[in-house]
Motif scaffolding. Structure first.
Motif, PDB file in Angstrom:
ATOM      1  N   GLY A 254       8.924 -19.511  -9.290  1.00  0.00           N
ATOM      2  CA  GLY A 254      10.143 -19.192  -8.583  1.00  0.00           C
ATOM      3  C   GLY A 254       9.584 -19.698  -6.595  1.00  0.00           C
ATOM      4  O   GLY A 254       8.752 -19.807  -6.500  1.00  0.00           O
ATOM      5  N   GLY A 255      11.071 -19.052  -6.231  1.00  0.00           N
ATOM      6  CA  GLY A 255      11.511 -19.938  -4.302  1.00  0.00           C
ATOM      7  C   GLY A 255      10.682 -18.499  -3.675  1.00  0.00           C
ATOM      8  O   GLY A 255       9.697 -18.599  -2.488  1.00  0.00           O
ATOM      9  N   GLY A 256      10.668 -17.429  -4.123  1.00  0.00           N
ATOM     10  CA  GLY A 256       9.756 -16.247  -3.425  1.00  0.00           C
ATOM     11  C   GLY A 256       8.035 -16.612  -3.403  1.00  0.00           C
ATOM     12  O   GLY A 256       7.215 -15.778  -2.526  1.00  0.00           O
ATOM     13  N   ALA A 257       7.597 -17.365  -4.285  1.00  0.00           N
ATOM     14  CA  ALA A 257       6.300 -17.317  -4.421  1.00  0.00           C
ATOM     15  C   ALA A 257       5.747 -18.043  -2.992  1.00  0.00           C
ATOM     16  O   ALA A 257       4.815 -17.675  -3.266  1.00  0.00           O
ATOM     17  N   TYR A 258       6.216 -19.276  -2.755  1.00  0.00           N
ATOM     18  CA  TYR A 258       5.931 -19.067  -1.266  1.00  0.00           C
ATOM     19  C   TYR A 258       6.587 -18.179  -0.265  1.00  0.00           C
ATOM     20  O   TYR A 258       5.114 -18.108   0.573  1.00  0.00           O
ATOM     21  N   LYS A 259       7.389 -17.662  -0.019  1.00  0.00           N
ATOM     22  CA  LYS A 259       7.607 -16.434   0.940  1.00  0.00           C
ATOM     23  C   LYS A 259       5.739 -14.951   0.918  1.00  0.00           C
ATOM     24  O   LYS A 259       5.875 -15.003   2.097  1.00  0.00           O
ATOM     25  N   PHE A 260       5.790 -15.128  -0.949  1.00  0.00           N
ATOM     26  CA  PHE A 260       5.050 -14.050  -0.408  1.00  0.00           C
ATOM     27  C   PHE A 260       3.585 -13.995  -1.079  1.00  0.00           C
ATOM     28  O   PHE A 260       2.326 -13.514  -0.928  1.00  0.00           O
ATOM     29  N   LYS A 261       3.379 -15.528  -0.640  1.00  0.00           N
ATOM     30  CA  LYS A 261       1.094 -15.867  -1.050  1.00  0.00           C
ATOM     31  C   LYS A 261       0.910 -15.818  -0.409  1.00  0.00           C
ATOM     32  O   LYS A 261       0.182 -15.484  -0.981  1.00  0.00           O
ATOM     33  N   ASP A 262       0.955 -15.129   1.478  1.00  0.00           N
ATOM     34  CA  ASP A 262      -0.386 -14.146   1.651  1.00  0.00           C
ATOM     35  C   ASP A 262      -1.076 -13.221   1.515  1.00  0.00           C
ATOM     36  O   ASP A 262      -1.546 -12.860   1.435  1.00  0.00           O
ATOM     37  N   LEU A 263       0.306 -12.246   1.142  1.00  0.00           N
ATOM     38  CA  LEU A 263       0.721 -10.572   0.655  1.00  0.00           C
ATOM     39  C   LEU A 263       0.428 -10.850  -0.726  1.00  0.00           C
ATOM     40  O   LEU A 263      -1.082  -9.666  -0.991  1.00  0.00           O
ATOM     41  N   ILE A 264       0.293 -11.504  -1.705  1.00  0.00           N
ATOM     42  CA  ILE A 264      -0.220 -11.606  -2.643  1.00  0.00           C
ATOM     43  C   ILE A 264      -2.263 -12.204  -2.479  1.00  0.00           C
ATOM     44  O   ILE A 264      -2.957 -10.714  -3.790  1.00  0.00           O
ATOM     45  N   GLU A 265      -2.379 -12.823  -1.749  1.00  0.00           N
ATOM     46  CA  GLU A 265      -3.234 -13.475  -1.870  1.00  0.00           C
ATOM     47  C   GLU A 265      -4.096 -12.271  -1.056  1.00  0.00           C
ATOM     48  O   GLU A 265      -5.749 -11.773  -1.430  1.00  0.00           O
ATOM     49  N   GLU A 266      -3.829 -12.336   0.543  1.00  0.00           N
ATOM     50  CA  GLU A 266      -4.723 -10.242   0.548  1.00  0.00           C
ATOM     51  C   GLU A 266      -4.522  -9.232  -0.484  1.00  0.00           C
ATOM     52  O   GLU A 266      -6.019  -8.696  -0.195  1.00  0.00           O
ATOM     53  N   LYS A 267      -3.789  -9.095  -0.395  1.00  0.00           N
ATOM     54  CA  LYS A 267      -3.498  -7.879  -1.725  1.00  0.00           C
ATOM     55  C   LYS A 267      -4.401  -7.378  -2.796  1.00  0.00           C
ATOM     56  O   LYS A 267      -5.429  -6.515  -3.525  1.00  0.00           O
ATOM     57  N   LEU A 268      -4.177  -9.090  -3.806  1.00  0.00           N
ATOM     58  CA  LEU A 268      -5.036  -8.440  -4.388  1.00  0.00           C
ATOM     59  C   LEU A 268      -6.350  -9.511  -5.023  1.00  0.00           C
ATOM     60  O   LEU A 268      -6.892  -9.716  -5.776  1.00  0.00           O
ATOM     61  N   ARG A 269      -6.288  -9.897  -3.639  1.00  0.00           N
ATOM     62  CA  ARG A 269      -7.473 -11.116  -3.829  1.00  0.00           C
ATOM     63  C   ARG A 269      -8.082 -12.222  -4.927  1.00  0.00           C
ATOM     64  O   ARG A 269      -8.831 -12.562  -5.567  1.00  0.00           O
ATOM     65  N   LEU A 270      -6.648 -12.726  -5.303  1.00  0.00           N
ATOM     66  CA  LEU A 270      -6.422 -13.846  -6.421  1.00  0.00           C
ATOM     67  C   LEU A 270      -5.908 -15.045  -5.254  1.00  0.00           C
ATOM     68  O   LEU A 270      -4.527 -14.785  -5.273  1.00  0.00           O
ATOM     69  N   LYS A 271      -6.574 -16.103  -6.131  1.00  0.00           N
ATOM     70  CA  LYS A 271      -5.632 -17.212  -5.166  1.00  0.00           C
ATOM     71  C   LYS A 271      -4.317 -17.191  -5.731  1.00  0.00           C
ATOM     72  O   LYS A 271      -4.577 -17.799  -7.701  1.00  0.00           O
ATOM     73  N   VAL A 272      -2.910 -18.153  -5.465  1.00  0.00           N
ATOM     74  CA  VAL A 272      -2.223 -17.876  -6.375  1.00  0.00           C
ATOM     75  C   VAL A 272      -2.276 -19.559  -6.196  1.00  0.00           C
ATOM     76  O   VAL A 272      -2.812 -20.715  -5.144  1.00  0.00           O
TER      77      VAL A 272
END
Length: 773
Positions: free
Chosen positions: A124-142
């Motif tokens: 999805g388009g938002g995967a780029y927008k929220f990439k840093d937030l996801i990686e920071e919160k879940l400590r999982l590589k996007v």
């Protein structure tokens, strides 16, 4: 339904109430056992997917390993029951507005115990927008996945695993959704994804698809031009304006150009000749509503014609529509449906998907789980943990219709064995298991919903009684009551929530809710007791039958099958009798039966057939435990074996009501074999085979049966199918057309249904059918 795989911008719900209506642990269920994640982030909605292992209780039966002689001891049950923990796999899909994403990621981070991977698949388009937030919160590589690949994989998954996933939209119907039975072969099809633009994809196999066309005129065009014309910036509000508009005030129609002469051209005068045509020839101001409606028609008609041309070019008649432009909005589904119908002259139908909003998340998850090969399994929707499809009536404003503040949930449970069609179905593509569509039949819907509500106290009581040593049984039973009651109220308002509403779906939902609160088999002890009593009566019953003349015996065997079928704890008329009169037995049940001629009576035709050569192999679907299987079914099986017919006896894989399960039937068969040389010889010589159906339902769907059963049916050349019981032969399969002879028999144990069928309580259905040459 959410946008899927579209990189949009801006939220359509900023002004909506943001209160969350469910506790987080009821949204992100079983998070402590989550193993793998995927996420699909669109312009305004996030769809999260994860896989978890679910631990739940199952009732197991195990033989005491005694010989048949021990049956003399009254205190001795035929087998022992133990409750064990079992681990199964579940897929969770959650849909929510992007404004919740940070709070949701925080909750996941705080409750996540362990994952098998350090990567989260994202699309999805938002995967780029929220990439840093996801990686920071879940400590999982996007790990970003291709949008279209995810979309197709998700679409294939739901079409293969959810029988009533696709629906057509009919604006003047009540309700407006008409579900379609999935074709056994889901390929090929056309997927029209309407996001900012339009992508048209031809899907030929699980892994082979190609982009065949598209257009820059799509949802973004409607949104952008709509904003310029109406000064309305929000997508949902624009659609709401369109739902109230009258496009004929703005559009030039055929009759505006040709007057009455349009009939000589074979055209309807109400057809749009020119979108916005009237705006060029008049100085009047047009309302926002009328302009929005005109714009919607213009874009929908363009997309519909384009989709229709591609469907014809590639010779495809299944066209599925998705994308944020659709998103469950009646006004868009209506205009797309009209357009496709008009341009194809009714040859192509516009199909929409119940879980369209989840396709990208499902596909992204499957991409990340390929090493587990999830497609080798069959999956089933867990009604207890899924929200279901909600109505989106056009007269409601966006604030009312969006259910904002709630989270939409879908859960899929992995089934232990792959499910396939019964090879003996005449036409699997047109097979519909259910006899009555309660979505359509309002009086029947009202009756059955009330019937299930009134039966709830009895089910709760039975659930508690089944676990006398459990300290929290009463508390769990109350939670079950509330959950199932809530589901029934939802189905009163939204009968299409889980596809076509039927008696089968009401029963299955109840079973799912019982399992949810660890009541895997409330009737286990009842079945154990009744099996023990019936086994003691078996020798006498068989001896009595053997003393009869041939013709008299055939009728006695059928009456025994029918009398056995009376013992159904799922029917209130019967459970009331069984609870008030413990001495009610086989002979009493025979006396309850309707005298011949029965309500449906083709027995004479069946008797005549028995005077001919024996069948090669009979497939028998058993119903209830106790007297039904032991004194009704097994004597009938024994007679077929004596005629030289092989028998496949199919029983439920898992428990439902007092239906006999495969594991119980194995023990019962061994106990009978110890008493009867005919059954003993047939079991040892594999002329009598017990198999599981792959089902845990009181009803029967012949399009979702255990693959092993289907293989056996082919190998043994089954030429007779016997279906017994109200759930399997009346609520389902009454109209099922088979390629071989079939026998459908049941006793009607519901007064309302009996009256509707033109009979009375305990009327008999005996339906012997021979396929046309």
């Amino acid at each position: 339904m959410a946008e899927c795989g579209v990189s949009g911008s801006g939220s359509s719900g900023d002004s909506l109430d943001k209160s969350i209506t469910l506790p987080p642990d009821e949204i992100f269920r079983n998070l402590e056992n989550a193993k793998r994640f995927a996420i699909d982030i669109g312009g305004s909605l996030t769809k999260l997917a994860y896989y978890s292992t679910v631990q739940h209780k199952v009732a197991k039966v195990r033989s005491f390993d005694h010989s048949g002689k021990d049956m003399e001891h009254d205190h001795e049950p035929p087998y022992e029951i133990s409750v064990q923990e079992e681990i199964t796999a579940r897929l969770h899909f959650i849909k929510f507005e992007n404004t919740y994403i940070e709070a949701c990621l925080d909750f996941i981070k705080d409750h996540l115990v362990n994952t098998e991977t350090k990567v989260i698949q994202a699309t999805g388009g938002g995967a780029y927008k929220f990439k840093d937030l996801i990686e920071e919160k879940l400590r999982l590589k996007v790990d970003k996945e291709d949008v279209m690949t995810c979309l197709i994989k998700g679409c294939n998954f739901v079409l293969r695993n959810i029988p009533q996933e696709a629906f057509i939209y009919q604006k003047d119907s009540d309700p407006e959704f008409r579900f379609q039975t999935n074709h056994p072969n889901i390929f090929p099809y056309l997927l029209v994804n309407i996001g900012s633009g339009v992508s048209i994809v031809k899907v030929e196999t699980e892994d082979r698809f190609e982009w065949v066309g598209g257009s820059s005129i799509g949802g973004g065009t409607f949104w952008g031009l709509g904003a310029l014309l109406t000064k309305t910036k929000k997508f949902d509000e624009l659609l709401h304006l369109a739902s109230k508009g009258q496009h004929t005030n703005v559009d030039m129609l055929v009759q505006d150009i040709y007057g009455g002469a349009h009939q000589t051209l074979g055209l309807s005068g109400n057809l749009i000749a020119s979108s916005f045509g009237k705006s060029a020839t008049t100085d009047q101001e047009f309302s926002k509503e009328d302009m929005a409606k005109s714009l919607l028609h213009m874009i929908s008609n363009d997309i519909g014609q384009l989709a229709c041309l591609h469907a014809r070019l590639h010779k495809l008649n299944r066209v599925y529509f998705g994308g944020f432009f659709i998103r469950g909005h009646p006004v868009t589904m209506r205009t797309i449906t009209y357009s496709i119908n008009f341009f194809s002259k009714g040859e192509v139908q516009a199909l929409f998907l119940r879980h369209e909003g989840y396709l990208g998340a499902i596909g992204a998850f499957l991409r990340g789980a390929e090493q587990d090969n999830p497609n080798q399994y069959s999956w089933g929707e867990n009604y207890a943990g899924s929200s279901g499809l909600m109505s989106t009536a056009p007269e409601l404003g966006p604030t009312q219709r969006a259910r904002s503040g709630t989270f939409d949930l879908l859960e899929m449970d992995r089934l232990e064995r792959p499910l396939v069609n019964l090879p003996l179905l005449l036409d699997p593509s047109s097979y519909v298991p259910d006899t009555v569509d309660l979505t359509d039949d309002a009086p029947a819907r009202k009756y059955w919903l009330t019937c299930f509500e009134e039966a709830l106290d009895g089910v709760v009581k039975r659930a508690v009684a089944s676990q006398p040593d459990s300290a929290d049984a009463a508390e769990r039973a109350e939670k079950f009551r509330q959950k199932y009651w809530d589901k029934l109220q939802t189905l009163r308002q939204q009968p299409f929530a889980y596809g076509t509403l039927t008696v089968r779906s009401l029963l299955d939902t109840r079973e799912h809710c019982l399992n949810e609160f660890n009541f895997p088999d409330p009737y286990s002890k009842v079945k154990q007791k009744e099996n023990g009593i019936a086994l003691k009566c078996f020798p006498k019953t068989v001896h009595s039958l053997d003393s009869l003349g041939w013709e008299e015996r055939q009728l006695a065997l059928v009456k025994g099958l029918l009398a056995g079928n009376v013992f159904d704890w799922g029917a209130k008329a019967v459970s009331d009798v069984l609870e008030s009169d413990p001495q009610f037995g086989f002979e009493e049940a025979k006396r309850k039966l309707q005298e011949r001629p029965w309500l449906v009576d083709t027995y004479s035709k069946w008797l005549q057939r028995l005077k001919g050569p024996p069948h090669k192999c009979a497939l028998i679907f058993a119903d209830n435990s106790g007297i039904d299987i032991i004194l009704g079914v097994f004597p009938f099986v024994r007679e077929l074996l004596l005629r030289g017919t092989e028998v496949i006896l199919a029983c439920n894989s898992g428990p439902a009501l007092n239906d006999v399960t495969y594991s119980e039937a194995l023990i019962v068969a061994e106990r009978i074999a110890a008493m009867d040389p005919v059954v003993h010889s047939a079991l040892r010589g594999e002329r009598l085979l017990l198999v599981q159906t792959g089902s845990s339902s009181p009803c029967l769907d012949l399009s979702r049966l255990d693959k092993g059963l289907a293989v056996l049916v082919r190998e043994r050349g089954a030429d007779l199918v016997v279906i017994e019981g109200m759930g399997r032969a009346v609520h389902t399969n009454y109209h099922a057309a088979l390629r071989c002879e079939s026998l459908k028999l049941a006793v009607i144990k519901n007064a309302w249904l009996a009256e509707r069928l033109g009979g009375r309580l305990f009327s008999v259905i005996f339906k012997y059918e021979v396929p046309a040459e």
